[in-house]
Design an enzyme around this catalytic site. Structure first.
Site, PDB file in Angstrom:
ATOM      1  N   TYR A  55      38.197  63.300  54.310  1.00 30.84           N
ATOM      2  CA  TYR A  55      39.536  63.807  53.990  1.00 30.84           C
ATOM      3  C   TYR A  55      40.486  63.724  55.182  1.00 30.84           C
ATOM      4  O   TYR A  55      41.700  63.870  55.016  1.00 30.84           O
ATOM      5  CB  TYR A  55      39.480  65.267  53.528  1.00 30.84           C
ATOM      6  CG  TYR A  55      38.607  65.553  52.341  1.00 30.84           C
ATOM      7  CD1 TYR A  55      38.050  64.539  51.563  1.00 30.84           C
ATOM      8  CD2 TYR A  55      38.317  66.873  51.980  1.00 30.84           C
ATOM      9  CE1 TYR A  55      37.238  64.824  50.478  1.00 30.84           C
ATOM     10  CE2 TYR A  55      37.512  67.169  50.896  1.00 30.84           C
ATOM     11  CZ  TYR A  55      36.965  66.144  50.149  1.00 30.84           C
ATOM     12  OH  TYR A  55      36.158  66.439  49.080  1.00 30.84           O
ATOM     13  N   LYS A  80      31.686  67.726  55.115  1.00 27.67           N
ATOM     14  CA  LYS A  80      30.734  66.743  54.596  1.00 27.67           C
ATOM     15  C   LYS A  80      30.750  65.495  55.468  1.00 27.67           C
ATOM     16  O   LYS A  80      31.775  65.163  56.063  1.00 27.67           O
ATOM     17  CB  LYS A  80      31.093  66.345  53.159  1.00 27.67           C
ATOM     18  CG  LYS A  80      31.463  67.499  52.248  1.00 27.67           C
ATOM     19  CD  LYS A  80      31.902  67.016  50.878  1.00 27.67           C
ATOM     20  CE  LYS A  80      32.634  68.103  50.121  1.00 27.67           C
ATOM     21  NZ  LYS A  80      34.026  68.269  50.580  1.00 27.67           N
ATOM     22  N   HIS A 115      27.818  63.808  51.787  1.00 26.51           N
ATOM     23  CA  HIS A 115      28.915  63.644  50.833  1.00 26.51           C
ATOM     24  C   HIS A 115      28.535  62.777  49.631  1.00 26.51           C
ATOM     25  O   HIS A 115      29.112  62.920  48.548  1.00 26.51           O
ATOM     26  CB  HIS A 115      30.115  63.026  51.558  1.00 26.51           C
ATOM     27  CG  HIS A 115      31.421  63.293  50.905  1.00 26.51           C
ATOM     28  ND1 HIS A 115      32.620  63.239  51.581  1.00 26.51           N
ATOM     29  CD2 HIS A 115      31.756  63.622  49.639  1.00 26.51           C
ATOM     30  CE1 HIS A 115      33.612  63.525  50.761  1.00 26.51           C
ATOM     31  NE2 HIS A 115      33.111  63.745  49.573  1.00 26.51           N
ATOM     32  N   SER A 146      25.915  66.365  48.068  1.00 24.36           N
ATOM     33  CA  SER A 146      26.978  66.187  47.093  1.00 24.36           C
ATOM     34  C   SER A 146      26.736  64.866  46.366  1.00 24.36           C
ATOM     35  O   SER A 146      26.316  63.881  46.987  1.00 24.36           O
ATOM     36  CB  SER A 146      28.346  66.181  47.789  1.00 24.36           C
ATOM     37  OG  SER A 146      29.399  66.002  46.853  1.00 24.36           O
TER      38      SER A 146
END
Length: 282
Positions: A55, A80, A115, A146
């Site tokens: 991000y 992550k 992630h 994730s």
């Protein structure tokens, strides 16, 4: 009647740590905007912020927390890592860089996730072993995954010192309920986090959803977040609009009844309903 509060937390498996039941996502929120949004979220009562290396706003999340004046221990921060480096040690260095961006050289993150499952078996193993090192040093209070399916998690049994992972963060909403991996995680005590719980507003005008929202006197977004809470998931709604940040946390004064939940459950389209990714469970 499901009685939830914004201050509610859930226990992480085989851990003394607890995770807030509602989180705030900052997916690709531009750096300056991210700081403002996180501050607004903290003011609105969120105590759980979800970021990632991908991000590109980890530092801004940390700055927003420090600027807020809130004690570090009162806010749960997740980040992550997407892919490993050339070795466990080099991967560990990538993890440590994130911790420093968020909490400084002596700091920690509350949860660090792999992630994606896309690194392959060897990559996933390297990532997990680097995370275990970070966890053992107390620089990540908990660790998880994730976008992992059943096969990815089961594969970890052969080498993981920390097992099961504390969390699996996956796409979840009425149109993509991922029942196989959700059931597996619930049976194994793994906390299930729901990203894209409001489907990025793509379903805001869905007639079935609109009808339930009208019946309950709340917005479609609030219904979807409430649905996630009642499913036992930890929803991570994202917005950079101040009014929506506040509204998305205002989901604790109503309850979706059995009929509402059944209607929403019937919207499931399996993997076809995903807007980001449905996991591979093989």
């Amino acid at each position: 009647m499901h009685v939830f509060k914004i201050t509610d937390t859930l226990p992480l498996p085989k851990s003394s740590e607890r995770i807030p039941r509602l989180g705030f996502g900052v997916y690709r929120s531009p750096p300056n905007q991210c700081k403002q949004s996180v501050r607004k979220a903290l003011d609105a009562g969120y105590r759980h912020i979800d970021t990632a290396q991908f991000y590109a706003n980890e530092a801004e999340v940390g700055e927003a927390l420090r600027d807020s004046g809130m004690p570090r221990e009162e806010v749960f921060i997740t980040t992550k890592i997407l892919s490993p480096a050339a070795s466990i040690e080099a991967t560990y260095d990538k993890l440590l860089a994130s911790v420093h961006k968020i909490s400084g050289p002596d700091g920690y993150v509350d949860l660090f996730l792999i992630h994606s499952s896309s690194s392959g078996s060897a990559g996933r193993k390297m990532l997990w072993q680097a995370l275990e090192k970070l966890h053992a040093e107390g620089k990540a209070k908990s660790i998880g995954v994730s976008n992992f399916g059943v096969g990815h998690i089961e594969e970890m049994r052969s080498y993981a010192q920390v097992f099961p992972p504390h969390v699996n963060q996956i796409e979840l909403h009425p149109w993509c309920q991922q029942r196989v991996i959700d059931d597996y995680c619930q049976r194994n005590g793994i906390i299930v986090e729901a990203y894209s719980p409001i489907v990025r507003n793509y379903k805001a005008n869905d007639p079935t959803l609109v009808e339930i929202a009208k019946k309950n006197g709340h917005s479609t977004q609030q219904v979807l977040i409430r649905y996630a809470l009642q499913k036992g998931w930890v929803p991570l709604p994202k917005s950079d609009t101040p009014e929506r940040i506040v509204a998305n946390a205002d989901v604790f004064d109503f309850d979706l009844d059995v009929e509402d939940m059944a209607v929403l459950n019937d919207l499931d389209q399996g993997s076809a309903g995903a807007i980001v990714e449905a996991v591979n469970n093989e």
